[in-house]
Design an enzyme around this catalytic site. Structure first.
Site, PDB file in Angstrom:
ATOM      1  N   GLY A   2       7.482   4.563   8.166  1.00 39.69           N
ATOM      2  CA  GLY A   2       6.632   5.708   8.445  1.00 39.69           C
ATOM      3  C   GLY A   2       6.900   6.254   9.834  1.00 39.69           C
ATOM      4  N   SER A   3       5.861   6.793  10.442  1.00 44.83           N
ATOM      5  CA  SER A   3       6.066   7.471  11.727  1.00 44.83           C
ATOM      6  C   SER A   3       6.221   6.481  12.871  1.00 44.83           C
ATOM      7  CB  SER A   3       4.896   8.413  12.025  1.00 44.83           C
ATOM      8  OG  SER A   3       3.778   7.652  12.429  1.00 44.83           O
ATOM      9  N   THR A   4       6.931   6.913  13.904  1.00 41.62           N
ATOM     10  CA  THR A   4       7.129   6.068  15.073  1.00 41.62           C
ATOM     11  C   THR A   4       5.803   5.746  15.736  1.00 41.62           C
ATOM     12  OG1 THR A   4       9.394   6.780  15.449  1.00 41.62           O
ATOM     13  CG2 THR A   4       8.192   6.017  17.368  1.00 41.62           C
ATOM     14  N   GLU A   5       4.877   6.707  15.734  1.00 42.98           N
ATOM     15  CA  GLU A   5       3.591   6.459  16.391  1.00 42.98           C
ATOM     16  C   GLU A   5       2.830   5.331  15.699  1.00 42.98           C
ATOM     17  OE1 GLU A   5       3.122   7.391  19.383  1.00 42.98           O
ATOM     18  OE2 GLU A   5       1.407   6.054  19.145  1.00 42.98           O
ATOM     19  N   LYS A   7       0.841  -1.200   0.000  1.00 42.61           N
ATOM     20  CA  LYS A   7       0.000   0.000   0.000  1.00 42.61           C
ATOM     21  C   LYS A   7       0.874   1.248   0.000  1.00 42.61           C
ATOM     22  CE  LYS A   7      -1.752   2.591   3.220  1.00 42.61           C
ATOM     23  NZ  LYS A   7      -1.700   3.959   2.656  1.00 42.61           N
ATOM     24  N   GLU A  66      10.510  14.997  15.653  1.00 45.77           N
ATOM     25  CA  GLU A  66      10.795  14.962  14.223  1.00 45.77           C
ATOM     26  C   GLU A  66       9.877  15.958  13.514  1.00 45.77           C
ATOM     27  OE1 GLU A  66       9.839  11.304  12.163  1.00 45.77           O
ATOM     28  OE2 GLU A  66      11.671  11.468  10.993  1.00 45.77           O
ATOM     29  N   GLU A 103      10.714   0.743   9.856  1.00 42.57           N
ATOM     30  CA  GLU A 103      11.661   1.849   9.647  1.00 42.57           C
ATOM     31  C   GLU A 103      10.919   3.105  10.040  1.00 42.57           C
ATOM     32  OE1 GLU A 103      14.703   1.593   8.950  1.00 42.57           O
ATOM     33  OE2 GLU A 103      14.907  -0.411   8.091  1.00 42.57           O
ATOM     34  N   GLY A 108       4.154   3.057  13.866  1.00 42.76           N
ATOM     35  CA  GLY A 108       4.953   1.854  14.102  1.00 42.76           C
ATOM     36  C   GLY A 108       4.591   1.182  15.411  1.00 42.76           C
ATOM     37  N   CYS A 160      13.582  10.456   6.857  1.00 36.45           N
ATOM     38  CA  CYS A 160      13.587  10.002   8.244  1.00 36.45           C
ATOM     39  C   CYS A 160      14.993  10.098   8.838  1.00 36.45           C
ATOM     40  CB  CYS A 160      13.054   8.582   8.351  1.00 36.45           C
ATOM     41  SG  CYS A 160      13.795   7.463   7.169  1.00 36.45           S
TER      42      CYS A 160
END
Lengths: 281, 475
Positions: B234-237, B182, B387, B256, B239, B290
């Site tokens: 993508g974003s840590t959140e 996606k 970030e 990542e 993730g 990133c």
């Protein structure tokens, strides 16, 4: 673990045996549980670790990590081999604690096997990358940091989760439910040139203390090899997601700890660092 | 400074259809009743480029089922045959490279100079690199009998749409997995063009499936019970949410995530090169990277010299039309991202850091943000901790290497770092102590398919690229 009254040989000559007090192993010392709790195992009162003990152990493990991770691979290998020597020397004691002789021997051999990996894993798992440009580019494995471990009940299982974690420079907080052999191993570790805090052993109920390790922000990885309850494993894994800990899931089938472990127990607890530098005149 | 004449790349090489369906089992299909449609726009002009299908739960089911059906035969192919498909794809990408670069710049807003010279060459290189692994897996060092995992669910971000696709799909296919990918909802086009490339290469239907949509589509894909492997960038959140959602399952996961890289400049560094590296570190791809060097740590004794040179260099950056070959900084990818960059920058100023941007005229249409630096930043400032994912640099200072290490590592992230010094022993000691997956010494933002990339700590787990990148797709 089968009950085995562990009276010292000298006790036979009509004298009263001096019993061992089973305590925790944190930061190279043997404290009782901060909570003052104990539980009964085969007639012995064993320290029952609390949440605070788990947190103290993480602090000790963190404090020890930089130096242990920064030690030379040669030095770490020597220390692991020394542990093998000391387990071998205490062979009878482990047997007296109910560990089958073959398992003690296998555990000694496992320490020796991992001792030899300390200065080879970076060669096997890292190396130069031939990038398309004038750069020096090299990848090397590094320890993840502090690893929380829920240990399998067997002695060989215990050694099989500690050794691969520490050989590469991680420090560990190990939760054990079968305490006698584990506490005896702690005594081995304390006399094996292993710096205090590299291995911390908490006896008690892993189901009670593991959630504190799983949600602890200063724990970098979680090894759930010894978690038999899938629901608990799922909860711990969810808690570990909060700080994106690396998780080693429990095995699907009952693990055969006598088999060749392969590299995965080590690589699962390693990071890869890649360094780039330009080449030129 | 003299004026440049406009040097626009022609967009006539790209033929964008008015609408696109989902690529499932080898053909384009409209979304089912559980899905919908959305529009993708050119962030430089806000022009609508195409209408895109949004995959609903039913569509996710169909795509995963197609990948499952294709898995058996695909994984049973001799590695050498899988390799040939990947080599074919790599060649087609090279042949269509200019078209894809223009497309990427149109949909993403990145300068054509970067999509043409960085993204697309790397995309082709990744397929070439992993093509060569397909018949050599037993030599990769992960055991003598490596096996693929099954169906891989892959969710990628909008900052390098085609490159992230290559990072995900190439190793997955080489190892014998099938994929459902996606792309991000603001940059779906290059993935849909890749679907066409798969058809051109005669890749068996179902081996690659592309489903478009937003976060909900991604969630449905990641949580699908018949998926064996999840890979997310993508974003840590997000993730964290994914790690939670797959807890207790047997799905394998690589992540990542975000970063807040320190770019550390010592006073003996070659200052002109360091300034180029700082600019490349934070203004490459509008800072939508990133691993961007978003925290500049300058040794106090070199501070004035570095700042003067940096500001002078920043004054030469050209912001504007992504399709102009002279453009250095293109458009911010979306209105949403622009508002986040603005918000954090305002917080930076409000918290007492000093804000500076070169004089530059921004186009009136589209999403734009001038390259910006903050000086007088401390470790407590939000702009030094969070970030920003935009062309915003925070400048801090240090005196000793120990202080630089302490400040650099003072973050929950650990993706990348930069070190600038002429002293080799200092570089190696710093590289040892930095807790980051990639350390660029006297260079920055370099990528290569043979070089593992990935983070420590909350920057995620696993590595992409190199031999290590295969590990995530093998049992």
């Amino acid at each position: 673990m089968p009950a085995a009254p562990a009276e010292a040989p000298a006790a036979r000559a009509g004298r009263l045996a001096v019993r061992k007090t089973y305590k925790l192993y944190i930061g190279g010392a043997f404290p009782r549980s901060e909570s003052g709790r104990t539980y009964l195992v085969d007639g012995d009162n064993v320290a029952l670790a609390s949440r605070k003990d788990a947190r103290d152990a993480v602090i000790a493990a963190r404090k020890a990590q930089a130096k242990w991770g920064g030690a030379t691979a040669y030095n770490r290998g020597q220390v692991l081999y020394r542990i093998a020597e000391m387990v071998e020397a205490r062979r009878d004691e482990f047997i007296a604690r109910g560990v089958p002789a073959a398992e003690v021997d296998a555990a000694v051999d496992r320490w020796v096997w991992y001792a030899g990996w300390s200065d080879k894993i970076a060669q096997v798992h890292g190396g130069a990358n031939p990038v398309a440009g004038p750069f020096f580019n090299i990848s090397a494995p590094e320890p993840t940091g502090v690893v929380g471990v829920v240990s399998p009940a067997s002695f060989l299982g215990l050694v099989s989760v500690i050794a691969p974690a520490i050989v590469t420079g991680n420090t560990v907080v190990v939760l054990v439910s079968a305490p006698q052999a584990a506490v005896t191993l702690a005594e081995v570790l304390a006399t094996s040139d292993l710096p205090g805090g590299v291995v911390n052993i908490l006896t008690g109920r892993p189901a009670e203390t593991a959630p504190w390790l799983a949600s602890h922000d200063d724990v970098n990885a979680l090894d759930l090899t010894g978690v038999a309850d899938p629901e608990l494993a799922g909860d711990l894994e969810r808690a570990a997601a909060g700080s994106l800990k690396r998780v080693v899931r429990p095995p699907v089938d009952t693990p055969d700890f006598t088999a060749d472990p392969g590299l995965h127990p080590m690589t699962a607890l390693l990071e890869t660092k890649t360094v780039w530098h330009p080449k030129g005149f | 400074m003299f004026e440049y004449a406009p040097a626009p790349e022609s967009r006539s090489i790209v033929d964008i259809a008015p609408s696109y369906g989902l690529f499932i089992d080898g053909s384009f299909v409209p979304a089912s009743s559980s899905g919908g449609v959305f529009k993708t726009v050119n962030p430089a002009s806000e022009e609508v480029l195409a209408e895109i299908a949004s995959a609903g739960a039913d569509d996710v089911d169909l795509a995963v089922a197609a990948a499952r059906r294709a898995f058996g035969p695909w994984s049973a192919l001799p590695g050498a045959e899988r390799a040939k498909y990947l080599f074919r794809i790599a060649r087609i990408i090279q042949e269509r490279s200019r078209e894809l670069a223009v497309l990427e710049s149109l949909d993403n807003g990145k300068p054509i100079r970067e999509s043409r010279d960085v993204d697309l060459p790397l995309v082709a290189a990744h397929f070439f690199y992993y093509a060569g692994w397909a018949d050599k897996l037993a030599y990769a060092g992960f055991g003598p009998d490596p096996r693929p995992l099954g169906v891989a669910a892959q969710v990628i971000p909008w900052n390098f749409p085609m490159l992230m696709l290559a990072w995900k799909i190439a190793p997955a296919l080489a190892a014998g997995n099938t994929v459902v990918l996606k792309p991000a909802e603001t940059t779906p086009l290059s993935a849909l063009f890749f679907a066409d490339i798969c058809r051109q290469a005669d890749l068996p239907p179902g081996v690659v499936n592309i489903i478009t949509g937003a976060g909900e589509t991604g969630r449905a894909l990641v949580e699908h019970p018949d998926v064996n492997k999840v890979a997310f960038t993508g974003s840590t959140e997000v993730g964290r949410q994914i790690a939670r959602s797959i807890a207790g399952t047997r799905k394998r996961l690589t992540l990542e995530l975000g970063g807040k890289a320190a770019n550390i400049v010592f006073d003996d560094a070659p200052i002109d090169q360091a300034v180029e590296g700082i600019v490349n570190g934070i203004f490459f791809n509008q800072g939508h990277v990133c691993c961007a060097g978003s925290r500049l740590l300058v040794q106090e004794s070199a501070y004035d010299e570095v700042l003067t040179a940096l500001k002078r260099r920043m004054s030469t950056l050209r912001v504007g039309d992504p399709l102009d070959k002279n453009t250095d900084i293109g458009a911010i990818n979306s209105a949403e991202q622009l508002s986040r960059i603005r918000e954090l920058s305002e917080i930076g100023a409000a918290e007492g850091a000093e804000r500076w941007s070169p004089q530059c005229d921004l186009p009136s249409q589209g999403f734009w943000f001038a390259p910006t630096i903050f000086t007088g930043v401390t470790q407590a400032h939000r702009i030094a901790r969070e970030e920003i994912f935009g062309p915003v640099l925070s400048v801090l200072t240090f005196r000793t290497p120990d202080e630089a290490i302490e400040k650099a590592n003072n973050t929950p992230y650990g993706l990348s770092a930069g070190v600038w010094t002429e002293k080799g022993s200092l570089i190696l000691a710093m590289a040892d102590k930095l807790r980051a997956g990639v350390v660029w010494a006297n260079t920055f933002n370099k990528f290569d398919p043979t070089s593992p990339f990935g983070g420590y700590k909350e920057s995620g787990y696993g590595r992409e690229g190199g031999r290590h990148g295969l590990e995530a797709y093998l049992a």
